[in-house]
Design a protein around this motif. Structure first.
Motif, PDB file in Angstrom:
ATOM      1  N   ALA A 132       0.826  -1.209   0.000  1.00  0.00           N
ATOM      2  CA  ALA A 132       0.000   0.000   0.000  1.00  0.00           C
ATOM      3  C   ALA A 132       0.862   1.261   0.000  1.00  0.00           C
ATOM      4  CB  ALA A 132      -0.936  -0.002   1.210  1.00  0.00           C
ATOM      5  N   VAL A 133       2.024   1.202   0.649  1.00  0.00           N
ATOM      6  CA  VAL A 133       2.925   2.361   0.680  1.00  0.00           C
ATOM      7  C   VAL A 133       3.325   2.764  -0.735  1.00  0.00           C
ATOM      8  CG1 VAL A 133       5.215   3.171   1.412  1.00  0.00           C
ATOM      9  CG2 VAL A 133       3.802   1.839   2.991  1.00  0.00           C
ATOM     10  N   THR A 134       3.636   1.778  -1.582  1.00  0.00           N
ATOM     11  CA  THR A 134       4.095   2.093  -2.942  1.00  0.00           C
ATOM     12  C   THR A 134       2.950   2.332  -3.912  1.00  0.00           C
ATOM     13  OG1 THR A 134       4.228  -0.241  -3.608  1.00  0.00           O
ATOM     14  CG2 THR A 134       6.215   0.757  -2.615  1.00  0.00           C
ATOM     15  N   GLN A 135       1.751   1.880  -3.568  1.00  0.00           N
ATOM     16  CA  GLN A 135       0.626   2.040  -4.480  1.00  0.00           C
ATOM     17  C   GLN A 135      -0.124   3.353  -4.290  1.00  0.00           C
ATOM     18  OE1 GLN A 135       0.183  -0.195  -7.111  1.00  0.00           O
ATOM     19  NE2 GLN A 135       2.197  -0.610  -6.201  1.00  0.00           N
ATOM     20  N   ARG A 136      -0.244   3.797  -3.027  1.00  0.00           N
ATOM     21  CA  ARG A 136      -1.041   4.997  -2.787  1.00  0.00           C
ATOM     22  C   ARG A 136      -0.530   5.835  -1.624  1.00  0.00           C
ATOM     23  NH1 ARG A 136      -3.996   0.657  -1.143  1.00  0.00           N
ATOM     24  NH2 ARG A 136      -4.678   0.615   1.021  1.00  0.00           N
ATOM     25  N   GLY A 137       0.657   5.517  -1.157  1.00  0.00           N
ATOM     26  CA  GLY A 137       1.179   6.223  -0.003  1.00  0.00           C
ATOM     27  C   GLY A 137       2.408   7.045  -0.329  1.00  0.00           C
ATOM     28  N   THR A 138       3.272   7.178   0.657  1.00  0.00           N
ATOM     29  CA  THR A 138       4.446   8.037   0.519  1.00  0.00           C
ATOM     30  C   THR A 138       5.531   7.450  -0.377  1.00  0.00           C
ATOM     31  OG1 THR A 138       5.351   7.056   2.531  1.00  0.00           O
ATOM     32  CG2 THR A 138       4.098   9.128   2.767  1.00  0.00           C
ATOM     33  N   GLY A 139       5.401   6.185  -0.763  1.00  0.00           N
ATOM     34  CA  GLY A 139       6.429   5.541  -1.592  1.00  0.00           C
ATOM     35  C   GLY A 139       6.042   5.343  -3.045  1.00  0.00           C
ATOM     36  N   THR A 140       5.076   6.096  -3.557  1.00  0.00           N
ATOM     37  CA  THR A 140       4.644   5.883  -4.947  1.00  0.00           C
ATOM     38  C   THR A 140       5.759   6.130  -5.954  1.00  0.00           C
ATOM     39  OG1 THR A 140       3.753   8.125  -5.052  1.00  0.00           O
ATOM     40  CG2 THR A 140       2.200   6.357  -4.480  1.00  0.00           C
ATOM     41  N   ALA A 141       6.724   6.977  -5.637  1.00  0.00           N
ATOM     42  CA  ALA A 141       7.834   7.228  -6.563  1.00  0.00           C
ATOM     43  C   ALA A 141       8.713   5.994  -6.739  1.00  0.00           C
ATOM     44  CB  ALA A 141       8.676   8.406  -6.081  1.00  0.00           C
ATOM     45  N   ALA A 142       8.642   5.047  -5.822  1.00  0.00           N
ATOM     46  CA  ALA A 142       9.445   3.823  -5.912  1.00  0.00           C
ATOM     47  C   ALA A 142       8.692   2.681  -6.590  1.00  0.00           C
ATOM     48  CB  ALA A 142       9.875   3.383  -4.514  1.00  0.00           C
ATOM     49  N   ARG A 143       7.446   2.904  -6.964  1.00  0.00           N
ATOM     50  CA  ARG A 143       6.632   1.855  -7.588  1.00  0.00           C
ATOM     51  C   ARG A 143       7.239   1.448  -8.928  1.00  0.00           C
ATOM     52  NH1 ARG A 143       1.031   3.759  -7.619  1.00  0.00           N
ATOM     53  NH2 ARG A 143       1.777   5.136  -9.232  1.00  0.00           N
ATOM     54  N   LEU A 144       7.281   0.152  -9.153  1.00  0.00           N
ATOM     55  CA  LEU A 144       7.809  -0.400 -10.401  1.00  0.00           C
ATOM     56  C   LEU A 144       6.686  -1.054 -11.189  1.00  0.00           C
ATOM     57  CD1 LEU A 144      10.993  -2.105  -8.879  1.00  0.00           C
ATOM     58  CD2 LEU A 144      10.860   0.126 -10.020  1.00  0.00           C
ATOM     59  N   ALA A 145       7.012  -1.624 -12.346  1.00  0.00           N
ATOM     60  CA  ALA A 145       6.016  -2.303 -13.169  1.00  0.00           C
ATOM     61  C   ALA A 145       5.636  -3.664 -12.581  1.00  0.00           C
ATOM     62  CB  ALA A 145       6.548  -2.471 -14.592  1.00  0.00           C
ATOM     63  N   LEU A 146       6.342  -4.126 -11.567  1.00  0.00           N
ATOM     64  CA  LEU A 146       6.011  -5.367 -10.888  1.00  0.00           C
ATOM     65  C   LEU A 146       5.679  -5.037  -9.432  1.00  0.00           C
ATOM     66  CD1 LEU A 146       9.278  -7.250 -10.048  1.00  0.00           C
ATOM     67  CD2 LEU A 146       9.319  -5.112 -11.286  1.00  0.00           C
ATOM     68  N   PRO A 147       5.052  -5.957  -8.711  1.00  0.00           N
ATOM     69  CA  PRO A 147       4.685  -5.647  -7.326  1.00  0.00           C
ATOM     70  C   PRO A 147       5.889  -5.153  -6.521  1.00  0.00           C
ATOM     71  CG  PRO A 147       3.670  -7.695  -8.001  1.00  0.00           C
ATOM     72  CD  PRO A 147       4.619  -7.297  -9.102  1.00  0.00           C
ATOM     73  N   THR A 148       5.705  -4.013  -5.888  1.00  0.00           N
ATOM     74  CA  THR A 148       6.772  -3.342  -5.143  1.00  0.00           C
ATOM     75  C   THR A 148       6.284  -3.080  -3.721  1.00  0.00           C
ATOM     76  OG1 THR A 148       7.333  -2.226  -7.216  1.00  0.00           O
ATOM     77  CG2 THR A 148       8.376  -1.398  -5.221  1.00  0.00           C
ATOM     78  N   PHE A 149       7.158  -3.331  -2.760  1.00  0.00           N
ATOM     79  CA  PHE A 149       6.820  -3.224  -1.349  1.00  0.00           C
ATOM     80  C   PHE A 149       7.880  -2.376  -0.670  1.00  0.00           C
ATOM     81  CE2 PHE A 149       5.777  -7.225  -3.261  1.00  0.00           C
ATOM     82  CZ  PHE A 149       4.497  -7.518  -2.849  1.00  0.00           C
ATOM     83  N   GLY A 150       7.492  -1.536   0.297  1.00  0.00           N
ATOM     84  CA  GLY A 150       8.516  -0.768   0.992  1.00  0.00           C
ATOM     85  C   GLY A 150       7.948   0.244   1.955  1.00  0.00           C
ATOM     86  N   LYS A 151       8.859   1.033   2.516  1.00  0.00           N
ATOM     87  CA  LYS A 151       8.486   2.064   3.492  1.00  0.00           C
ATOM     88  C   LYS A 151       9.446   3.226   3.376  1.00  0.00           C
ATOM     89  CE  LYS A 151       6.191   3.784   6.940  1.00  0.00           C
ATOM     90  NZ  LYS A 151       6.408   5.155   6.494  1.00  0.00           N
ATOM     91  N   THR A 152       8.906   4.425   3.440  1.00  0.00           N
ATOM     92  CA  THR A 152       9.704   5.645   3.407  1.00  0.00           C
ATOM     93  C   THR A 152       9.930   6.142   4.821  1.00  0.00           C
ATOM     94  OG1 THR A 152       7.739   7.036   3.278  1.00  0.00           O
ATOM     95  CG2 THR A 152       8.737   6.358   1.177  1.00  0.00           C
ATOM     96  N   GLY A 153      10.872   7.046   4.965  1.00  0.00           N
ATOM     97  CA  GLY A 153      11.108   7.671   6.250  1.00  0.00           C
ATOM     98  C   GLY A 153      12.015   8.874   6.093  1.00  0.00           C
ATOM     99  N   THR A 154      12.036   9.701   7.121  1.00  0.00           N
ATOM    100  CA  THR A 154      12.932  10.861   7.146  1.00  0.00           C
ATOM    101  C   THR A 154      13.547  10.952   8.531  1.00  0.00           C
ATOM    102  OG1 THR A 154      11.127  12.318   7.812  1.00  0.00           O
ATOM    103  CG2 THR A 154      11.622  12.214   5.458  1.00  0.00           C
TER     104      THR A 154
END
Length: 167
Positions: A132-154
């Protein structure tokens, strides 16, 4: 979870964007990097349990049971964070990082090592939250053409921004 202002003594942590969304799914709270929800969940499950989960995922760095623990304020090495995310990606823990030789013999060696692994039914839920982070959250810039999972932080002073993830 209730994404609402939190007060802990003199400390009043805020969400990065200064907004609060009220009652939302935990998945959405993680996707939007709600500091409020992270702190509330950590307090509800207990800081010692948060540390125990980190240990299960291979984090050996000393972690203090402080209110800011849920915000990632403890210094954890890049190698340990990578191994923890590898455990979530693989669906088992612990993942022990180590260097490998240039040939493919490492795979046979690892598979034949008799390593005991612990499967955890929470991993599919964790992957759903990180997706969900990469699909509609703070990590959308990291979304790839395949399922992508992750978490952003500062960092606290906004000097550093990071993304941990896998595809």
């Amino acid at each position: 979870v209730n994404d609402a202002p939190v007060v802990m003594g003199n400390w009043r942590p805020q969400n990065y964007d200064g907004r609060y969304r009220g009652r939302i799914l935990l998945r959405d709270a993680v996707a939007m990097s709600s500091n409020s929800a992270a702190i509330q969940v950590a307090e509800r499950v207990g800081r010692d349990n948060v540390i125990r989960a980190a240990r299960d995922l291979g984090i050996t760095t000393p972690l203090r049971p402080v209110p800011t623990l849920a915000l990632g304020t403890e210094d954890v090495t890049l190698l340990e964070m990578t191994a923890a995310y590898a455990a979530v990606a693989a669906g088992y823990y612990p993942v022990r990082p180590y260097g490998i030789a240039g040939d493919a013999g490492w795979l046979a060696s690892w598979l034949g090592s008799g390593q005991t692994v612990h499967r955890d039914p929470a991993f599919p839920m964790l992957r759903d939250v990180l997706y969900a982070v990469t699909q509609r959250g703070t990590g959308t810039a990291a979304r790839l053409a395949l399922p992508t999972f992750g978490k952003t932080g500062t960092t606290s002073d906004y000097r550093d921004a990071w993304f941990f993830g896998f595809a």
